[in-house]
Design a protein around this motif. Sequence first.
Motif, PDB file in Angstrom:
ATOM      1  N   ASP A   1       0.857  -1.187   0.000  1.00  0.00           N
ATOM      2  CA  ASP A   1       0.000   0.000   0.000  1.00  0.00           C
ATOM      3  C   ASP A   1       0.896   1.241   0.000  1.00  0.00           C
TER       4      ASP A   1
ATOM      5  N   THR B   1      -9.929  -3.241   5.551  1.00  0.00           N
ATOM      6  CA  THR B   1      -9.928  -2.117   4.614  1.00  0.00           C
ATOM      7  C   THR B   1     -10.487  -0.860   5.261  1.00  0.00           C
TER       8      THR B   1
ATOM      9  N   GLU C   1      -7.890   0.408   7.782  1.00  0.00           N
ATOM     10  CA  GLU C   1      -6.774   1.082   7.104  1.00  0.00           C
ATOM     11  C   GLU C   1      -7.160   2.504   6.720  1.00  0.00           C
TER      12      GLU C   1
END
Length: 366
Positions: free
Chosen positions: A2, A154, A157
């Motif tokens: 990422d 997700t 994050e």
Amino acid sequence: MDSRITKLADVLLNYSLNIKKGEKLLIQGGEATLPLVKAVYKRALELGAHPQVDIVVEDLGEYMLKFGSDEQIMYVPESTIKAFESVDAFLTIWGDVNTRFLTNVDPAKLKLRSRGRQELVKIISERMEKKELKWCGTQFPTHANAQEASMSLTEYEDFVYGAGYIDDENPVAKWEKIREEQDRICEYLNNKENLRIVSKDTDISMSIKGRKWINCAGEENFPDGEVFTCPVEDSVNGYIRFSFPGIYAGREIEDIRLEFENGRVVKATAAKGEELLKELLETDEGAKLLGEVAIGTNYGIQAFTKNMLFDEKIGGTVHLAIGRAFPEAGGKNMSTIHWDMLCDMKEEGKIYADGELIYEKGKFLI
């Protein structure tokens, strides 16, 4: 990887720790934080620093607390002490494989571990006070922490990186602006002598005379967003009910209520986890005194995630910490623990400084 991980690594080293060529950097993280550990290590090399890594394995910590003798639990390796006596900067990266791995550990064992770290805590505190050691703590989003926050990975994050403005084109500029705004609040409060906090089941007063308010804008915690000081040690009187569960070593203590007389906790109750609460208050002589009073200013954080790095920054809350005070704020209380507890101010909250209403329903009026 990422791209936000490498961007976070850059902000941590160039803004939070301001790493310079030739400086010695200790990076400490759990096994689940390795992606960020690697990104920070690589960026440190690019900046000409000398990084070293300490990976903390949860299972080993559990083994020590469950099977180690009192002497073994309290022992801190000489190499660890030497490292903290010599490094220029220290980065702590939090992120768990299992947030509950210490749930069934005897609270007395946790107390022993804290006592054993007294010398190490003193070294770190004194070096930070003398500006010999830079420190920052941050969170890496893991499955376990996402679960604690009742989010998917997700979602978590996005929450973590969003709280630090990592998605902004220039996160450093954003934090510099926050620092300027909070400077004005600190300058105002530095001229005040008494603070009173009122909310649901809460009315607590303390002297802040001669104490310095500290602007938290991403240098020592990341993300950040609070202003804090240390109350005069024997001045705290009144009572407070903490709206959110207190989290210690992955264990929840719910509906905490504390009463203070002349600075010390004289009564402590909790709907759940009261035994652990009372164990913590008996850790050492300084554990029954307040080491910090703080006001959260990050209105981008509204979800309670059972992670005090974020929760204590929630805009519209205050938090108090029992135990160790901060010398940079003028605090004198010494303890091996520093444990934050959070009180919501958005519905009934008011803060008075020298009798003047300066904060109401989660917002500064000044």
